[in-house]
Design a protein around this motif. Structure first.
Motif, PDB file in Angstrom:
ATOM      1  N   ASP A 281      -7.819  -9.344  -9.531  1.00 48.92           N
ATOM      2  CA  ASP A 281      -6.786  -9.305  -8.486  1.00 48.92           C
ATOM      3  C   ASP A 281      -6.246  -7.896  -8.289  1.00 48.92           C
ATOM      4  OD1 ASP A 281      -5.686  -9.372 -10.983  1.00 48.92           O
ATOM      5  OD2 ASP A 281      -4.155 -10.875 -10.554  1.00 48.92           O
ATOM      6  N   VAL A 282      -6.134  -7.103  -9.371  1.00 48.33           N
ATOM      7  CA  VAL A 282      -5.648  -5.718  -9.252  1.00 48.33           C
ATOM      8  C   VAL A 282      -6.639  -4.870  -8.454  1.00 48.33           C
ATOM      9  CG1 VAL A 282      -5.117  -3.605 -10.521  1.00 48.33           C
ATOM     10  CG2 VAL A 282      -4.251  -5.799 -11.332  1.00 48.33           C
ATOM     11  N   ALA A 283      -7.933  -5.052  -8.705  1.00 47.52           N
ATOM     12  CA  ALA A 283      -8.931  -4.278  -7.969  1.00 47.52           C
ATOM     13  C   ALA A 283      -8.954  -4.665  -6.496  1.00 47.52           C
ATOM     14  CB  ALA A 283     -10.316  -4.492  -8.579  1.00 47.52           C
ATOM     15  N   LEU A 284      -8.602  -5.908  -6.185  1.00 45.02           N
ATOM     16  CA  LEU A 284      -8.619  -6.354  -4.791  1.00 45.02           C
ATOM     17  C   LEU A 284      -7.399  -5.856  -4.021  1.00 45.02           C
ATOM     18  CD1 LEU A 284     -10.235  -8.141  -2.766  1.00 45.02           C
ATOM     19  CD2 LEU A 284      -8.642  -9.970  -3.319  1.00 45.02           C
ATOM     20  N   VAL A 285      -6.201  -6.044  -4.569  1.00 43.75           N
ATOM     21  CA  VAL A 285      -4.997  -5.685  -3.808  1.00 43.75           C
ATOM     22  C   VAL A 285      -4.453  -4.307  -4.179  1.00 43.75           C
ATOM     23  CG1 VAL A 285      -4.331  -8.081  -3.512  1.00 43.75           C
ATOM     24  CG2 VAL A 285      -3.391  -6.797  -5.418  1.00 43.75           C
ATOM     25  N   GLY A 286      -4.944  -3.730  -5.277  1.00 41.00           N
ATOM     26  CA  GLY A 286      -4.442  -2.430  -5.714  1.00 41.00           C
ATOM     27  C   GLY A 286      -3.480  -2.574  -6.877  1.00 41.00           C
ATOM     28  N   GLY A 287      -3.242  -1.465  -7.560  1.00 36.53           N
ATOM     29  CA  GLY A 287      -2.320  -1.488  -8.698  1.00 36.53           C
ATOM     30  C   GLY A 287      -2.868  -0.681  -9.851  1.00 36.53           C
ATOM     31  N   GLY A 288      -2.525  -1.098 -11.051  1.00 40.21           N
ATOM     32  CA  GLY A 288      -2.892  -0.360 -12.249  1.00 40.21           C
ATOM     33  C   GLY A 288      -1.701   0.399 -12.796  1.00 40.21           C
ATOM     34  N   SER A 289      -1.873   1.008 -13.962  1.00 39.92           N
ATOM     35  CA  SER A 289      -0.789   1.792 -14.572  1.00 39.92           C
ATOM     36  C   SER A 289      -0.326   2.895 -13.644  1.00 39.92           C
ATOM     37  CB  SER A 289      -1.262   2.394 -15.897  1.00 39.92           C
ATOM     38  OG  SER A 289      -1.674   1.386 -16.780  1.00 39.92           O
ATOM     39  N   TYR A 290      -1.299   3.572 -13.031  1.00 35.91           N
ATOM     40  CA  TYR A 290      -1.017   4.556 -11.993  1.00 35.91           C
ATOM     41  C   TYR A 290      -1.594   3.982 -10.703  1.00 35.91           C
ATOM     42  CZ  TYR A 290      -0.732   7.279 -16.279  1.00 35.91           C
ATOM     43  OH  TYR A 290      -0.433   7.715 -17.551  1.00 35.91           O
ATOM     44  N   PRO A 291      -0.761   3.357  -9.874  1.00 34.49           N
ATOM     45  CA  PRO A 291      -1.252   2.554  -8.749  1.00 34.49           C
ATOM     46  C   PRO A 291      -2.272   3.272  -7.862  1.00 34.49           C
ATOM     47  CG  PRO A 291       1.107   2.258  -8.986  1.00 34.49           C
ATOM     48  CD  PRO A 291       0.723   3.350  -9.932  1.00 34.49           C
ATOM     49  N   VAL A 329       0.545  -4.024   1.567  1.00 34.79           N
ATOM     50  CA  VAL A 329       0.761  -4.530   0.220  1.00 34.79           C
ATOM     51  C   VAL A 329       1.711  -3.583  -0.501  1.00 34.79           C
ATOM     52  CG1 VAL A 329      -1.300  -3.350  -0.668  1.00 34.79           C
ATOM     53  CG2 VAL A 329      -0.366  -5.288  -1.922  1.00 34.79           C
ATOM     54  N   THR A 330       2.675  -4.163  -1.211  1.00 37.28           N
ATOM     55  CA  THR A 330       3.658  -3.384  -1.966  1.00 37.28           C
ATOM     56  C   THR A 330       3.399  -3.580  -3.449  1.00 37.28           C
ATOM     57  OG1 THR A 330       5.313  -3.652  -0.222  1.00 37.28           O
ATOM     58  CG2 THR A 330       6.098  -2.994  -2.391  1.00 37.28           C
ATOM     59  N   ILE A 331       3.209  -2.481  -4.156  1.00 36.93           N
ATOM     60  CA  ILE A 331       2.986  -2.511  -5.606  1.00 36.93           C
ATOM     61  C   ILE A 331       4.239  -1.956  -6.263  1.00 36.93           C
ATOM     62  CG2 ILE A 331       1.550  -1.659  -7.498  1.00 36.93           C
ATOM     63  CD1 ILE A 331      -0.684  -1.342  -5.341  1.00 36.93           C
ATOM     64  N   SER A 332       4.917  -2.794  -7.025  1.00 37.40           N
ATOM     65  CA  SER A 332       6.201  -2.402  -7.606  1.00 37.40           C
ATOM     66  C   SER A 332       6.064  -2.134  -9.099  1.00 37.40           C
ATOM     67  CB  SER A 332       7.236  -3.518  -7.383  1.00 37.40           C
ATOM     68  OG  SER A 332       7.462  -3.716  -6.008  1.00 37.40           O
ATOM     69  N   ARG A 333       6.710  -1.084  -9.542  1.00 35.63           N
ATOM     70  CA  ARG A 333       6.808  -0.738 -10.953  1.00 35.63           C
ATOM     71  C   ARG A 333       8.287  -0.554 -11.288  1.00 35.63           C
ATOM     72  NH1 ARG A 333       2.695  -2.620 -10.672  1.00 35.63           N
ATOM     73  NH2 ARG A 333       0.619  -1.823 -11.146  1.00 35.63           N
TER      74      ARG A 333
END
Length: 511
Positions: A281-291, A329-333
């Motif tokens: 799911d992270v690879a599809l919508v984006g993200g990771g420790s450093y987005p 898409v919003t990736i929140s940290r």
């Protein structure tokens, strides 16, 4: 001696200028790097030391303090090697120059002093020009991408020695200039696939045309070998060409993700992304420790193709629901959030059953329970967000063996363009461009029904037990069909065709 050199950090699809302050103190010995650097930056001292030694310079045996400001913004990657190395040389009087402040300087160093390409060059160059820098110095592999920015000096360097000679005024760097408009025009119609190569499947081609004309999401249901993937790969060839603004938007995302080739300056055709069903799911919508942007953002302004959609993990598919509606898409940290655009056309395919041949399976290998379990992999809310469901039938031998070519993509594209022009004129005062982006207010205004159309959709809603979202989707698709016929109003035959594109809502599939 204190020296300030300028680099840049990527945040989402935009850049922020970083001030690299280098102070060399004659009292004491040590190397201190501060300002929230990641491990790749902390390791830069080893790369810089070897690179400088191999080109005839050295890190002085003094106390070196390097601050990367703003200190509360985390910096990542090896792209600051070149700027830090130059700062050390200038602060230790090995280079004497006054013009280093005029440039953004970025590049990763190899141990022999050569420069390796970096990510996110286009947003960095755009930001540098906006902030009044004279130019940017980059590894040669990145310069064509940065040179898209007009009236801005882009210099190419193969190694750090060339940069040193440039600031010592011994030898100039190569200035890279490209004609972005010409490159855009020359490659805008460069497609590897054409619809004329598809034998038969006229109904599916028509559905693809409708989907392209209105920007609608579509799912193809059919047995193995019926041409689902072949049809999907040809969708970009009938979509309207990218505008220069869309091309820049798309290029920025691919630049940040490091997906631009060394000889590529600008994305000129709409992206086509085809992730494998094992994707996370992270690879599809984006993200990771450093987005980082995911596949749905890399498909921005283009096509996202999910082949064999039920084989994807359900959690992966469900995270697409919000981006499909909001087109971002919003990736929140904990400390920050990043927005990535994700306005894409979803094209999906699936077999009608685990065996692939339901209901024409000669061996009847798929039981009702297996069928239900297979179909349950796709949730109702997700299917509701797919405007068109079309069955792709097996191609008969007579169609496969014919030498007659099908209709060319160019001809289909002309009809799509005419429909899109109608939509752009209709929505010119709104923040939308095509029918799939309509909200409830626009649907009410532009999809008014006569009595015959009203009665027809009422029967379909009751018989198929459609949701309110499916009702809206039918009206949007009907509006697109009307636009393809240059009809100002939505008529009953437009509604009838749109209802036919809701295959998965029929009782036939609810086994």
């Amino acid at each position: 001696m204190l020296v300030k050199i300028y680099g840049s950090a990527i945040h989402g699809v935009s850049a922020q200028t970083i001030t690299i302050e280098v102070n060399v103190d004659t009292k004491g010995v040590g190397y201190h790097l501060v300002g929230l650097p990641d491990n790749a930056i902390k390791e830069s001292s080893y790369r810089i030391s070897a690179a400088l030694k191999n080109v005839g310079y050295k890190i002085p045996g003094k106390k070196i303090t390097i601050n990367m400001a703003p200190a509360d913004l985390r910096k990542e990657g090896a792209a600051y090697d070149l700027s830090i190395a130059l700062g050390i040389l200038i602060a230790s009087d090995q280079i004497k120059t006054e013009k280093v402040h005029d440039y953004i300087i970025m590049g990763e160093l190899s141990l022999d002093g050569s420069l390796q390409p970096i990510k996110g060059v286009l947003p960095i160059a755009i930001q540098a020009k906006e902030e009044g820098f004279k130019g940017i110095i980059l590894p040669v592999q990145n310069t064509r991408e940065a040179a898209i920015v007009t009236n801005f000096d882009v210099y190419a360097a193969e190694n750090i020695k060339q940069v040193i000679e440039f600031f010592n005024e011994d030898k100039p760097l190569e200035k890279v200039i490209i004609d972005a408009q010409k490159e855009f025009r020359d490659k805008i119609n460069d497609f590897p696939f054409d619809f004329s190569e598809v034998k038969g499947q006229e109904t599916a081609k028509r559905a693809m045309e409708v989907a392209a004309a209105g920007g609608h999401n579509i799912i193809l249901i059919g047995p193995p070998g019926s041409g689902k993937t072949m049809l999907a790969k040809r969708v970009p060839s009938i979509l309207p060409p990218l505008t220069l603004k869309e091309a820049l938007e798309t290029t920025k995302i691919h630049s940040v993700a490091g997906k631009m080739g060394a000889n590529t300056s600008l994305m000129t055709t709409r992206p086509f992304r085809n992730p494998h069903h094992t994707i996370s799911d992270v690879a599809l919508v984006g993200g990771g420790s450093y987005p980082q942007p995911g596949e749905i953002s890399l498909a921005h302004n283009g096509v996202l193709f999910l082949d064999e959609m039920p084989e994807f993990k359900r959690t992966v598919l469900e995270v697409m629901r919000q981006p499909l509606e909001d087109r971002e898409v919003t990736i929140s940290r904990a400390r920050f959030s990043v927005n990535y655009p994700s306005s894409f056309m979803l094209v999906a395919s699936m077999n009608p059953s685990p065996s692939g041949y339901f209901p024409d399976d000669p061996n009847n290998t798929s039981s009702g329970f297996e069928m239900q379990r297979y179909m349950n992999k796709l949730s109702g809310p997700l299917l509701d967000r797919i405007d068109i469901h079309i069955e792709v039938q097996k191609v008969e031998f007579e169609q496969l063996s014919t030498r007659r070519k099908g209709e060319k993509s160019e001809d289909i594209r002309q009809r799509v363009l005419q429909a899109r022009e109608i939509q752009q004129e209709r929505y010119e005062d709104l923040k939308i461009s095509y029918n799939a982006q309509m909200g409830s207010r626009e649907i009410e205004k532009y999809c008014a029904l006569d009595q015959a159309s009203f009665d027809l959709i009422k029967v379909a809603m009751e018989k198929l037990n459609l949701s309110a979202r499916a009702y809206d989707r039918i009206l949007k698709v009907a509006r697109t069909i009307a636009d393809l016929e240059n009809s100002e109003t939505v008529k009953s035959d437009h509604i009838s065709e749109a209802i036919q594109y809701r295959s998965l809502d029929r009782e036939f599939w609810n086994v």
